[in-house]
Design an enzyme around this catalytic site. Structure first.
Site, PDB file in Angstrom:
ATOM      1  CB  SER A 198      -0.555  -0.288   1.695  1.00  0.00           C
ATOM      2  OG  SER A 198      -1.430   1.186   1.087  1.00  0.00           O
TER       3      SER A 198
ATOM      4  CE1 TYR B  70      -4.631  -1.830   5.265  1.00  0.00           C
ATOM      5  CE2 TYR B  70      -4.189   0.153   4.193  1.00  0.00           C
ATOM      6  CZ  TYR B  70      -4.625  -1.304   3.955  1.00  0.00           C
ATOM      7  OH  TYR B  70      -4.932  -0.478   2.352  1.00  0.00           O
TER       8      TYR B  70
HETATM    9  P1  NDP Z   1     -12.041  -5.262  -1.569  1.00  0.00           P
HETATM   10  O1  NDP Z   1     -13.125  -4.880  -0.206  1.00  0.00           O
HETATM   11  O2  NDP Z   1     -12.016  -5.213  -3.235  1.00  0.00           O
HETATM   12  O3  NDP Z   1     -11.463  -6.535  -1.261  1.00  0.00           O
HETATM   13  C1  NDP Z   1     -10.835  -6.927   0.309  1.00  0.00           C
HETATM   14  C2  NDP Z   1     -11.133  -8.105  -0.211  1.00  0.00           C
HETATM   15  O4  NDP Z   1     -10.037  -9.426   0.671  1.00  0.00           O
HETATM   16  C3  NDP Z   1     -11.518  -9.506  -0.572  1.00  0.00           C
HETATM   17  O5  NDP Z   1     -12.333  -9.976  -1.442  1.00  0.00           O
HETATM   18  C4  NDP Z   1     -12.245  -9.592   0.812  1.00  0.00           C
HETATM   19  O6  NDP Z   1     -13.001 -10.765   0.279  1.00  0.00           O
HETATM   20  C5  NDP Z   1     -11.150 -10.191   1.269  1.00  0.00           C
HETATM   21  N1  NDP Z   1     -11.205 -10.443   2.967  1.00  0.00           N
HETATM   22  C6  NDP Z   1     -10.830  -9.273   3.397  1.00  0.00           C
HETATM   23  N2  NDP Z   1     -10.730 -10.000   4.913  1.00  0.00           N
HETATM   24  C7  NDP Z   1     -11.116 -11.589   4.871  1.00  0.00           C
HETATM   25  C8  NDP Z   1     -10.752 -12.632   4.875  1.00  0.00           C
HETATM   26  N3  NDP Z   1     -10.605 -12.073   6.812  1.00  0.00           N
HETATM   27  N4  NDP Z   1     -10.421 -13.393   4.509  1.00  0.00           N
HETATM   28  C9  NDP Z   1     -10.242 -13.982   3.611  1.00  0.00           C
HETATM   29  N5  NDP Z   1     -10.645 -12.786   2.508  1.00  0.00           N
HETATM   30  C10 NDP Z   1     -11.012 -11.867   2.836  1.00  0.00           C
HETATM   31  O7  NDP Z   1     -10.583  -4.435  -1.700  1.00  0.00           O
HETATM   32  P2  NDP Z   1      -9.295  -4.008  -2.373  1.00  0.00           P
HETATM   33  O8  NDP Z   1      -9.344  -4.654  -3.488  1.00  0.00           O
HETATM   34  O9  NDP Z   1      -9.359  -2.921  -2.064  1.00  0.00           O
HETATM   35  O10 NDP Z   1      -8.157  -4.874  -1.138  1.00  0.00           O
HETATM   36  C11 NDP Z   1      -7.710  -5.364  -1.721  1.00  0.00           C
HETATM   37  C12 NDP Z   1      -6.256  -5.194  -0.977  1.00  0.00           C
HETATM   38  O11 NDP Z   1      -5.844  -4.172  -1.728  1.00  0.00           O
HETATM   39  C13 NDP Z   1      -6.163  -5.307   0.401  1.00  0.00           C
HETATM   40  O12 NDP Z   1      -4.660  -6.131   1.335  1.00  0.00           O
HETATM   41  C14 NDP Z   1      -5.881  -4.147   0.322  1.00  0.00           C
HETATM   42  O13 NDP Z   1      -5.244  -3.544   1.624  1.00  0.00           O
HETATM   43  C15 NDP Z   1      -4.977  -3.385  -0.967  1.00  0.00           C
HETATM   44  N6  NDP Z   1      -4.831  -1.919  -1.520  1.00  0.00           N
HETATM   45  C16 NDP Z   1      -5.972  -1.228  -1.846  1.00  0.00           C
HETATM   46  C17 NDP Z   1      -6.094  -0.105  -1.839  1.00  0.00           C
HETATM   47  C18 NDP Z   1      -7.022   0.477  -2.867  1.00  0.00           C
HETATM   48  O14 NDP Z   1      -6.878   1.209  -3.151  1.00  0.00           O
HETATM   49  N7  NDP Z   1      -8.519   0.380  -2.779  1.00  0.00           N
HETATM   50  C19 NDP Z   1      -4.737   0.576  -1.881  1.00  0.00           C
HETATM   51  C20 NDP Z   1      -3.563  -0.262  -0.995  1.00  0.00           C
HETATM   52  C21 NDP Z   1      -3.836  -1.465  -0.952  1.00  0.00           C
HETATM   53  P3  NDP Z   1     -14.773 -11.333   1.993  1.00  0.00           P
HETATM   54  O15 NDP Z   1     -15.127 -10.445   2.569  1.00  0.00           O
HETATM   55  O16 NDP Z   1     -14.921 -12.169   0.866  1.00  0.00           O
HETATM   56  O17 NDP Z   1     -13.649 -12.558   2.494  1.00  0.00           O
END
Ligand code: NDP
Length: 251
Positions: free
Chosen positions: A141, A154
């Protein structure tokens, strides 16, 4: 191009049912990989599977549960014959001032974002070693670099991701396993849609602060996924690559 061809490879993407993980899973599938996505919400997983090719599977997984992580890797190996590529992408944030943060929330964020990536990497290691190599990519991130006053846990998890990547990369280079990190800027996903509801200035601030002048899209992650998963990156390991429209380069 052959250098980027993933035909015959199996990719496991945590959080592959949404956002950045989905963008990466689609890129990997398009390059020829057979994809397994792992997350909790199986309805959402079912709805995206058709966009990931005929052989794609979904493995119901809560990455905060170490046993579930072992089962996730075992199910992928059983059903798809191995695991050549691991994308540690699942993540969450619980926003709040550090002085008010509950220890349970701290653990939820660290377990979801960082510990899960370590345990999944540990679980795929014997399979990759036996296969003669593999690729692991970890989602960091801008919080891997900058401080955010509302995201201490985070930031700790994402800073940790960079340093863990270096440790795994140096430990496993001899096994032909490349481990890299990618650092997204501000990307339009359900996670940041929630943040924009809580922080009303966020949308315009990101547009102003990002040299490219736009939010990232999940499609922006197909290329980095294929590069870090393919032979094109065979001598690239331990890095943290910004995918941010220039955000981190602006002083
Ligand atoms: P989303 O909310 O679209 O995706 C998050 C994903 O993580 C979902 O698929 C969710 O699936 C999964 N997830 C969360 N908790 C769990 C869990 N306990 N077990 C299994 N799966 C889990 O957000 P993003 O695509 O934005 O986030 C994805 C990654 O990108 C994260 O690590 C985030 O920190 C990182 N990121 C995002 C940024 C942004 O601007 N969007 C910037 C920097 C980093 P489900 O809920 O079905 O379990």
């Amino acid at each position: 191009m052959k250098l980027f061809d993933l035909t015959g490879k199996v990719a496991l993407v945590t959080g592959g049912n949404s956002g950045i993980g989905l963008g990466m899973a689609r890129g990997l599938a398009e390059a020829g990989a057979t994809v397994a996505i792992a997350a909790r919400d199986q309805e959402r997983a079912k709805s995206v599977l058709p966009s990931l090719g005929d052989k794609a599977i979904s493995v119901a997984t809560d990455v905060t549960d170490p046993t579930a992580i072992e089962n996730m890797v075992a199910a992928t190996v059983d059903q798809l014959g191995g695991v050549d590529i691991l994308v540690n992408n699942a993540g969450t944030n619980i926003r709040g001032r550090p002085e008010d943060m509950k220890v349970a929330d701290w653990h939820t964020v660290i377990d979801t974002n960082l510990t899960s990536a370590f345990l999944a990497s540990q679980a795929v290691y014997p399979h990759m070693k036996k296969a003669g190599g593999g690729k692991i990519m970890n989602n960091g991130s801008m919080a891997s670099i900058f401080g955010l006053p509302f995201a201490a846990a985070y930031g700790a998890s994402k800073g940790g991701m960079v340093q863990m990547t270096k440790s795994l990369a140096t430990a496993w280079a001899v096994d032909n396993i490349q481990v890299n990190c990618f650092l997204p800027g501000w990307i339009d996903t359900p996670l940041t849609q929630r943040a924009r509801q809580q922080l009303t200035e966020l949308h315009d601030n990101v547009l102003r602060r990002t040299p490219a002048g736009r939010w990232g899209a999940i499609e922006d992650f197909a290329g980095i996924a294929v590069f870090l998963a393919s032979a094109a990156s065979d001598f690239v390991t331990g890095t943290a690559i910004e995918v941010d429209g220039g955000y981190a380069s602006l002083g």
